[in-house]
Write a protein that holds these residues in place. Sequence first.
Motif, PDB file in Angstrom:
ATOM      1  N   ASP A 108      58.277  -6.440  -8.492  1.00  0.00           N
ATOM      2  CA  ASP A 108      57.171  -6.703  -9.747  1.00  0.00           C
ATOM      3  C   ASP A 108      55.677  -6.142  -9.209  1.00  0.00           C
ATOM      4  O   ASP A 108      54.981  -6.710  -9.608  1.00  0.00           O
ATOM      5  CB  ASP A 108      57.501  -8.256  -9.862  1.00  0.00           C
ATOM      6  CG  ASP A 108      56.588  -9.328  -9.252  1.00  0.00           C
ATOM      7  OD1 ASP A 108      56.992  -8.831  -7.670  1.00  0.00           O
ATOM      8  OD2 ASP A 108      57.454  -9.849  -9.494  1.00  0.00           O
ATOM      9  N   ARG A 109      55.737  -5.746  -8.282  1.00  0.00           N
ATOM     10  CA  ARG A 109      54.265  -4.623  -8.053  1.00  0.00           C
ATOM     11  C   ARG A 109      53.218  -6.334  -7.423  1.00  0.00           C
ATOM     12  O   ARG A 109      52.436  -6.017  -8.282  1.00  0.00           O
ATOM     13  CB  ARG A 109      54.328  -3.610  -8.512  1.00  0.00           C
ATOM     14  CG  ARG A 109      54.779  -2.962  -8.414  1.00  0.00           C
ATOM     15  CD  ARG A 109      54.302  -1.489  -9.289  1.00  0.00           C
ATOM     16  NE  ARG A 109      55.108  -0.410  -9.306  1.00  0.00           N
ATOM     17  CZ  ARG A 109      56.474   0.227  -9.100  1.00  0.00           C
ATOM     18  NH1 ARG A 109      57.376  -1.084 -10.153  1.00  0.00           N
ATOM     19  NH2 ARG A 109      57.270   0.564  -9.313  1.00  0.00           N
ATOM     20  N   THR A 110      54.088  -7.414  -7.003  1.00  0.00           N
ATOM     21  CA  THR A 110      52.585  -8.887  -6.579  1.00  0.00           C
ATOM     22  C   THR A 110      53.059  -8.684  -5.009  1.00  0.00           C
ATOM     23  O   THR A 110      54.054  -8.672  -4.453  1.00  0.00           O
ATOM     24  CB  THR A 110      53.460  -9.508  -7.563  1.00  0.00           C
ATOM     25  OG1 THR A 110      54.495 -10.263  -7.091  1.00  0.00           O
ATOM     26  CG2 THR A 110      53.065  -9.358  -8.923  1.00  0.00           C
ATOM     27  N   LEU A 111      52.186  -9.354  -4.755  1.00  0.00           N
ATOM     28  CA  LEU A 111      52.490 -10.364  -3.841  1.00  0.00           C
ATOM     29  C   LEU A 111      51.857 -11.409  -3.402  1.00  0.00           C
ATOM     30  O   LEU A 111      50.416 -11.586  -3.441  1.00  0.00           O
ATOM     31  CB  LEU A 111      50.645  -9.384  -2.220  1.00  0.00           C
ATOM     32  CG  LEU A 111      51.097 -10.119  -1.235  1.00  0.00           C
ATOM     33  CD1 LEU A 111      51.988  -9.276  -0.093  1.00  0.00           C
ATOM     34  CD2 LEU A 111      49.096  -9.338  -0.619  1.00  0.00           C
ATOM     35  N   VAL A 112      52.826 -12.271  -2.857  1.00  0.00           N
ATOM     36  CA  VAL A 112      52.299 -13.699  -3.402  1.00  0.00           C
ATOM     37  C   VAL A 112      52.020 -14.309  -2.293  1.00  0.00           C
ATOM     38  O   VAL A 112      52.696 -14.246  -0.999  1.00  0.00           O
ATOM     39  CB  VAL A 112      53.058 -14.318  -4.272  1.00  0.00           C
ATOM     40  CG1 VAL A 112      53.485 -15.953  -4.921  1.00  0.00           C
ATOM     41  CG2 VAL A 112      53.230 -13.579  -5.131  1.00  0.00           C
ATOM     42  N   VAL A 113      51.210 -15.111  -1.776  1.00  0.00           N
ATOM     43  CA  VAL A 113      50.656 -16.283  -0.640  1.00  0.00           C
ATOM     44  C   VAL A 113      50.887 -17.368  -1.181  1.00  0.00           C
ATOM     45  O   VAL A 113      50.503 -18.406  -2.227  1.00  0.00           O
ATOM     46  CB  VAL A 113      48.887 -15.787  -0.205  1.00  0.00           C
ATOM     47  CG1 VAL A 113      48.755 -16.963   1.452  1.00  0.00           C
ATOM     48  CG2 VAL A 113      48.993 -14.457  -0.039  1.00  0.00           C
ATOM     49  N   PHE A 114      51.686 -18.079  -0.765  1.00  0.00           N
ATOM     50  CA  PHE A 114      52.336 -19.568  -0.633  1.00  0.00           C
ATOM     51  C   PHE A 114      51.771 -20.572   0.732  1.00  0.00           C
ATOM     52  O   PHE A 114      51.469 -19.885   1.875  1.00  0.00           O
ATOM     53  CB  PHE A 114      53.603 -20.282  -0.963  1.00  0.00           C
ATOM     54  CG  PHE A 114      53.858 -21.232  -1.317  1.00  0.00           C
ATOM     55  CD1 PHE A 114      54.075 -21.055  -2.045  1.00  0.00           C
ATOM     56  CD2 PHE A 114      54.054 -21.749  -0.472  1.00  0.00           C
ATOM     57  CE1 PHE A 114      54.680 -22.633  -3.205  1.00  0.00           C
ATOM     58  CE2 PHE A 114      54.628 -23.756  -0.995  1.00  0.00           C
ATOM     59  CZ  PHE A 114      54.563 -23.488  -2.090  1.00  0.00           C
ATOM     60  N   ASP A 115      50.619 -21.709   0.391  1.00  0.00           N
ATOM     61  CA  ASP A 115      49.825 -22.094   1.363  1.00  0.00           C
ATOM     62  C   ASP A 115      50.861 -22.786   1.247  1.00  0.00           C
ATOM     63  O   ASP A 115      51.397 -24.476   0.579  1.00  0.00           O
ATOM     64  CB  ASP A 115      48.657 -22.570   0.879  1.00  0.00           C
ATOM     65  CG  ASP A 115      47.441 -23.237   2.008  1.00  0.00           C
ATOM     66  OD1 ASP A 115      48.532 -24.118   2.578  1.00  0.00           O
ATOM     67  OD2 ASP A 115      46.970 -23.432   2.048  1.00  0.00           O
ATOM     68  N   ARG A 116      51.607 -22.964   2.996  1.00  0.00           N
ATOM     69  CA  ARG A 116      52.408 -24.427   2.899  1.00  0.00           C
ATOM     70  C   ARG A 116      51.684 -26.032   2.515  1.00  0.00           C
ATOM     71  O   ARG A 116      52.616 -26.585   2.976  1.00  0.00           O
ATOM     72  CB  ARG A 116      53.089 -23.987   4.679  1.00  0.00           C
ATOM     73  CG  ARG A 116      53.979 -22.659   4.727  1.00  0.00           C
ATOM     74  CD  ARG A 116      54.595 -22.709   5.499  1.00  0.00           C
ATOM     75  NE  ARG A 116      55.815 -23.743   6.485  1.00  0.00           N
ATOM     76  CZ  ARG A 116      55.984 -23.580   7.613  1.00  0.00           C
ATOM     77  NH1 ARG A 116      55.333 -23.035   8.235  1.00  0.00           N
ATOM     78  NH2 ARG A 116      56.687 -24.574   7.923  1.00  0.00           N
TER      79      ARG A 116
END
Length: 461
Positions: A329-337
């Motif tokens: 989907d052309r996204t970069l997702v950063v998840f904070d653990r």
Amino acid sequence: MMASGRQAESDNDSDVETVEDPDTQALDYISRVLSGQSLNEKLHKTPSDDLPMESWDDSYQGGWNLKKSPVAEEDAEEHCQLLLLPLELILHILSHLDPRFILGVLPQVCKTFSAIVTEKITWRTRVKNRISASFPVVEQENFDWPTACMELEEQLSHWSDNGKKAEHFTLSDGHYASVDAVLLLQGGSLCVSGSRDRNVSLWDLRDLEPGQEKFKVKALGTEKTGTHKGWAWCLASCGNLLGSGSWDSTVKIWDIGAEGQQVGQIRGRAAVLCLAFLPDILVAGSYDKRVSVYDPRASNPLIRSRKIHSSPVLSLVADERHIVSGGEDRTLVVFDRRANAVLQRIQLENYLFCMSYESPQLWAGDNQGLIHVYGSHSGTFQKLRCFDVGHSSQVTDVFHSAGTLYTTSTDKTMKVHIPTDPPRTIYTEVHSSVVNGVSVAGQTVAAASGGQTVEIWRFKE
């Protein structure tokens, strides 16, 4: 994505999942995502003017003057004659010595040599004289300059003379279909490969000899139909444990220390396209747009599963703080653990097919053949650079370390670079088929080939 309980949670789960034959789904994915067609236009970007690179500062923290001896005049008689020379001449002499020798031997000679060796500017000056380019691309306070210097010099030495210094081996006995994943283990003494023939093969590289035609290989698992029931698509390891992800929606866990015995299996809801393996968790990105976190040691391994993309998850990396995923989907997702929440969602012009991450540097390859560099500072990621390193179609894999950069592509090449700004390409290996992945460990480089082989380059110590 850690949670206090082990219940599964999801975001944007209202759409109905469709169940498709894994092989049909995989072929559709290949035609859509990895068509291998050449791209006539690329997005060309120049380094941002508002992102200053660290300037070279030739002054020593200890207050030494490059034009003078590092030894005080009153102490001259107590030191060897070499140390009576101006510091810049001493550094010039040291530049002709192997960096491993400098680090291992000179600190034992005397306190002055020890001080010179531990000074950051000693190594920065040496790197500057070797490459004459902006380095590193991402600034960081605790950058390991000695390691970077060693890797840079070894990279330049190894691939000089058009790669002829490397021993090259083609491992062709383990697969009868395209090899899509490769991973070196135990410092490069073992190699694991995953293929569309559904097998994960374990290769013993310790006894490789020039001219050898047969190689030690073992297919993991006990099933006659293959290691998996679908294409073996991705690999990740942590210590002696290896995870293999497949289009059959499973991740199988293998103990390499126990000759590759299977020690676990995790069944997901869709094809597993990418993996990250850490001491406490296994992270999987899947075709159904989910990023799932597991504890492979638990009887009920699922910790959390979230649909944080609107298309299949193509690549991901993780550390003790972040999980970073790239989707079709052309996204970069950063998840904070730590916060257990999405920290950033960055919209991109192209999708990222592969990533290499060691905080604070994230290097990623996209479907246009470009390399993107992100820096993580204060907990968030910022895009810093976009490089055209010469690929004419999708970048299938990227490996980055302090002093090395490798990229592979559906344009049938593997490229070796110095990770400067911009990267300097020092060698291009042209292959007969698409190159799907690369792994580097110690003195060994491995590449996954669409021509049903694993390619190995090995350098002598």
